[in-house]
Enzyme design. Structure first.
Site, PDB file in Angstrom:
ATOM      1  N   HIS A 111      -2.453   1.205   6.908  1.00  0.00           N
ATOM      2  CA  HIS A 111      -2.849   1.119   5.500  1.00  0.00           C
ATOM      3  C   HIS A 111      -3.114   2.522   4.953  1.00  0.00           C
ATOM      4  O   HIS A 111      -3.594   3.397   5.675  1.00  0.00           O
ATOM      5  CB  HIS A 111      -4.111   0.261   5.341  1.00  0.00           C
ATOM      6  CG  HIS A 111      -4.401  -0.115   3.928  1.00  0.00           C
ATOM      7  ND1 HIS A 111      -3.619  -1.001   3.214  1.00  0.00           N
ATOM      8  CD2 HIS A 111      -5.383   0.281   3.080  1.00  0.00           C
ATOM      9  CE1 HIS A 111      -4.114  -1.151   1.989  1.00  0.00           C
ATOM     10  NE2 HIS A 111      -5.184  -0.372   1.887  1.00  0.00           N
TER      11      HIS A 111
ATOM     12  N   CYS B 167       0.808  -1.221   0.000  1.00  0.00           N
ATOM     13  CA  CYS B 167       0.000   0.000   0.000  1.00  0.00           C
ATOM     14  C   CYS B 167       0.842   1.273   0.000  1.00  0.00           C
ATOM     15  O   CYS B 167       0.625   2.182  -0.803  1.00  0.00           O
ATOM     16  CB  CYS B 167      -0.979  -0.014   1.167  1.00  0.00           C
ATOM     17  SG  CYS B 167      -0.212   0.019   2.807  1.00  0.00           S
TER      18      CYS B 167
ATOM     19  N   HIS C 234      -6.023   1.612  -4.152  1.00  0.00           N
ATOM     20  CA  HIS C 234      -4.980   1.188  -3.213  1.00  0.00           C
ATOM     21  C   HIS C 234      -4.510  -0.225  -3.538  1.00  0.00           C
ATOM     22  O   HIS C 234      -5.204  -0.994  -4.217  1.00  0.00           O
ATOM     23  CB  HIS C 234      -5.497   1.247  -1.771  1.00  0.00           C
ATOM     24  CG  HIS C 234      -6.727   0.409  -1.518  1.00  0.00           C
ATOM     25  ND1 HIS C 234      -6.871  -0.389  -0.409  1.00  0.00           N
ATOM     26  CD2 HIS C 234      -7.873   0.243  -2.231  1.00  0.00           C
ATOM     27  CE1 HIS C 234      -8.047  -0.996  -0.437  1.00  0.00           C
ATOM     28  NE2 HIS C 234      -8.676  -0.628  -1.543  1.00  0.00           N
TER      29      HIS C 234
END
Length: 489
Positions: free
Chosen positions: A451, A401, A463
């Site tokens: 994240h 990510c 993402h």
């Protein structure tokens, strides 16, 4: 014998008298029937009757004997009837209920598999899907190993299948069908849990007393890591895994589908374009680093020149020429002033460049770059479908990510820290409701950011999610956002 004959004469006489009384029309010659010649035959018959009666009475005095095939004169019940199906020939009881016919035993039909009309490719790599059921026909697509297809019909050794955008024929030997396909579900299928309530808690363990890791929103889907009786362990994203109550999710199995020839060509084109874009971004980043290094070198050279000039002036002054000393002093001041200005200006530019490059220490609330957020979002969307690789930074071959967001922003000359936690400290803090294309959205586990995603507008983000999904798009609230940061003004 004498008594029997008397009984015979008596009965005969009685019968003749009865006939005479009932009808006077009997012919006169009837009297001749009383002759011994005529009585001989009747006498023999009557003797047989009396003998049979006497024999019956002697064997069972209480029995009432009836003539065969006639009902009993003193009992209105019919003669007993035997059951032809009974092994012993026993009589049927009229009062008993008629037995139901015994059903013939039949084999229980085998239940059909839920994959009765599903085929999973068992080819070493892939099997060609052809337009017609023969090996000379045109290839319209490929069904790769582990990919699944719906069986439309069977044609001899071939089956017509439909998978994704592909419809055509495959030899049945290359497919596992029915119960054979069921055995391959865990190997090639991916179980997906779709939330069927508005908001669902993801817990640390399989009970309601443990910590809540995050919240996920309705209609979002997640890969199933493990399925138990009452709980399902799901992969939310990255390293976030937790348990949700099984009653609040719908579980389905997802397989890869066939790829058409046109899709394969388009995929190759997109991959080549993405690799070219990534290469350009890398080249531009290296060029910027070289320019920054060159600028730093120039600044150092200027400072060194200023120091040399000052040293020379000092040496001249010590030689004792006052006019020269005055001139040197004036020259030194001018040079020093110019040098300091140049050095300060160069140093300032370098510092600004570094700040614009996303130094992780820049958490004071200022944006660290300028540009078009929509352009950043559009660029990021080019890589949807590419793989997730933990620790990776390649937009084409695999990234996690934070590697994804870092690599995307680097294309626009903005350097971000390597981890999502560090990235959450740069730029300007904004509310999630204010987020627009190009902003970063952060998510946390137990209060710690783990994240990051890039907002693309319309309440959605792009993402690098997890290994099974790769780079994808989601609702901005697919799990509870922790914070949002604006990187560009």
């Amino acid at each position: 014998m004498y008594n029997k004959r008397i009984w015979a004469v008596f009965l005969c006489t009685g019968a003749l008298m009865t006939t005479s009384i009932l009808g006077e029309s009997l012919p006169a010659m009837s009297t001749t029937m009383c002759s011994e010649t005529e009585l001989a035959g009747m006498s023999y018959t009557l003797e047989q009757f009396v003998d049979s009666q006497s024999a019956g009475a002697a064997s069972n005095p209480e029995a009432i004997v009836a003539f065969a095939d006639e009902p009993d004169a003193t009992n209105n019940e019919a003669a007993p009837v035997t059951d032809p199906n009974a092994a012993s020939g026993a009589a049927i009881d009229p009062a008993a209920a008629t037995p139901e016919p015994v059903a013939e035993p039949s084999a229980t039909p085998k239940p059909k598999s839920e994959y009765e009309n599903v085929g999973i490719s068992v080819a070493a790599d892939y099997v060609n899907v052809r337009k017609k059921p023969n090996t000379d026909s045109k290839v319209v697509g490929k069904l790769y190993r582990g990919s699944a297809a719906k069986i439309v019909k069977r044609v001899g050794d071939w089956v017509k299948i439909k998978s994704g955008q592909v419809e055509g024929y495959i030899m049945s030997d290359y497919l596992a069908i029915g119960y054979s396909a069921e055995k391959m579900v865990d190997r090639f299928g991916t179980k997906i849990a779709t939330v069927n309530t508005e908001t669902l808690k993801v817990r640390e363990a399989k009970n309601t007393d443990c910590a809540v890791l995050t919240l996920v929103s309705g209609e979002e889907s997640f890969e199933v890591v493990r399925e138990d009786k009452d709980w399902v362990k799901i992969m939310v994203d990255g390293d976030t895994k937790g348990f949700v109550s099984k009653e609040y999710v719908d579980i389905t199995v997802k397989f890869k589908k066939a790829v058409s020839i046109e899709e394969e060509r388009e995929e190759a084109r997109k991959k080549a374009a993405a690799e070219a874009a990534a290469a350009r971004a890398e080249a531009e980043a290296q060029q910027q680093q070289q320019q920054s290094s060159s600028s730093s070198s120039s600044s150092s050279s200027s400072i060194s020149s200023s120091s040399s000039s000052s040293s020379s002036s000092s040496s001249s002054s010590s030689n004792g020429s006052s006019s020269h000393k005055s001139s040197s002093s004036s020259s030194h001041k001018s040079s020093g002033s110019s040098s300091n200005k140049s050095s300060g200006s160069s140093s300032g530019k370098s510092s600004s460049k570094s700040s614009s490059g996303g130094n992780s220490s820049n958490g004071g609330g200022d944006v660290i770059g300028s540009g078009d957020g929509s352009a950043i979002a559009s660029y990021a969307l080019q890589f949807v479908g590419n793989p997730y690789v933990y620790g990776g930074t390649s937009l084409t071959n695999g990234t996690d990510c934070s590697g994804f967001s870092m690599s995307v922003f680097r294309k626009f000359g903005i350097s971000l820290p390597r981890t999502s936690g560090a990235q959450s400290g740069v730029g300007k803090k904004i509310s999630v409701s204010e987020a627009r294309a190009g902003d970063l959205i952060f998510y946390a586990k137990n209060g710690h950011v783990n994240h990051v995603a890039i907002c693309i507008g319309g309440g959605r983000v792009v993402h690098a999610s997890n290994p099974s999904v790769g780079i994808t798009t989601s609702n901005i609230g697919y799990r509870t956002p922790y914070c949002a940061r604006r990187i560009i003004g």
